[in-house]
Motif scaffolding. Sequence first.
Motif, PDB file in Angstrom:
ATOM      1  N   GLY A 153       3.009  10.355  -7.026  1.00  0.00           N
ATOM      2  CA  GLY A 153       4.207  10.979  -7.584  1.00  0.00           C
ATOM      3  C   GLY A 153       3.847  12.002  -8.664  1.00  0.00           C
ATOM      4  N   ASP A 154       4.737  12.950  -8.892  1.00  0.00           N
ATOM      5  CA  ASP A 154       4.490  14.020  -9.859  1.00  0.00           C
ATOM      6  C   ASP A 154       4.293  13.495 -11.273  1.00  0.00           C
ATOM      7  OD1 ASP A 154       4.635  15.959  -7.913  1.00  0.00           O
ATOM      8  OD2 ASP A 154       6.783  16.308  -8.190  1.00  0.00           O
ATOM      9  N   ASN A 155       5.038  12.472 -11.661  1.00  0.00           N
ATOM     10  CA  ASN A 155       4.924  11.940 -13.018  1.00  0.00           C
ATOM     11  C   ASN A 155       3.547  11.350 -13.278  1.00  0.00           C
ATOM     12  OD1 ASN A 155       7.551  12.651 -13.561  1.00  0.00           O
ATOM     13  ND2 ASN A 155       8.385  10.641 -13.060  1.00  0.00           N
ATOM     14  N   GLY A 189       0.818  -1.214   0.000  1.00  0.00           N
ATOM     15  CA  GLY A 189       0.000   0.000   0.000  1.00  0.00           C
ATOM     16  C   GLY A 189       0.848   1.258   0.000  1.00  0.00           C
ATOM     17  N   ALA A 190       1.921   1.257   0.777  1.00  0.00           N
ATOM     18  CA  ALA A 190       2.814   2.425   0.825  1.00  0.00           C
ATOM     19  C   ALA A 190       3.500   2.646  -0.519  1.00  0.00           C
ATOM     20  CB  ALA A 190       3.852   2.239   1.928  1.00  0.00           C
ATOM     21  N   ILE A 191       3.957   1.574  -1.137  1.00  0.00           N
ATOM     22  CA  ILE A 191       4.602   1.687  -2.447  1.00  0.00           C
ATOM     23  C   ILE A 191       3.601   2.183  -3.493  1.00  0.00           C
ATOM     24  CG2 ILE A 191       5.645   0.351  -4.331  1.00  0.00           C
ATOM     25  CD1 ILE A 191       6.901  -1.412  -2.108  1.00  0.00           C
ATOM     26  N   LEU A 192       2.399   1.613  -3.478  1.00  0.00           N
ATOM     27  CA  LEU A 192       1.373   2.032  -4.429  1.00  0.00           C
ATOM     28  C   LEU A 192       1.011   3.500  -4.237  1.00  0.00           C
ATOM     29  CD1 LEU A 192      -0.481   1.081  -6.694  1.00  0.00           C
ATOM     30  CD2 LEU A 192      -2.155   0.458  -4.957  1.00  0.00           C
ATOM     31  N   TYR A 193       0.886   3.937  -2.997  1.00  0.00           N
ATOM     32  CA  TYR A 193       0.576   5.343  -2.715  1.00  0.00           C
ATOM     33  C   TYR A 193       1.693   6.256  -3.224  1.00  0.00           C
ATOM     34  CZ  TYR A 193      -0.286   9.689  -0.272  1.00  0.00           C
ATOM     35  OH  TYR A 193      -0.488  11.014   0.012  1.00  0.00           O
ATOM     36  N   THR A 194       2.944   5.846  -3.005  1.00  0.00           N
ATOM     37  CA  THR A 194       4.077   6.644  -3.469  1.00  0.00           C
ATOM     38  C   THR A 194       4.080   6.771  -4.983  1.00  0.00           C
ATOM     39  OG1 THR A 194       5.385   5.905  -1.577  1.00  0.00           O
ATOM     40  CG2 THR A 194       6.598   6.821  -3.429  1.00  0.00           C
ATOM     41  N   VAL A 195       3.809   5.677  -5.671  1.00  0.00           N
ATOM     42  CA  VAL A 195       3.797   5.703  -7.133  1.00  0.00           C
ATOM     43  C   VAL A 195       2.651   6.563  -7.650  1.00  0.00           C
ATOM     44  CG1 VAL A 195       3.425   4.285  -9.187  1.00  0.00           C
ATOM     45  CG2 VAL A 195       4.982   3.503  -7.407  1.00  0.00           C
TER      46      VAL A 195
END
Length: 72
Positions: A52-54, A43-49
Amino acid sequence: MHHNRFRRAVTTIQDEFWRVATDDAGMSTAEYAIGTIAAAAFGAILYTVVSGDNVISALTGIITKALNTSVG
């Protein structure tokens, strides 16, 4: 006749699915903890992705392009 046989097969598959999905015999607290940590990390990785600005700029570009496209 085929309808009843199909319905029984579907019911059997559903019953087996729920039996397997809810059977936690033999699972330890450590396995639950590892599963919880893995889910939280994913979940943390998915949220970060996703945040993200891109990704945000790509989604904004797609939406802007869709709104500016004329149908005709």
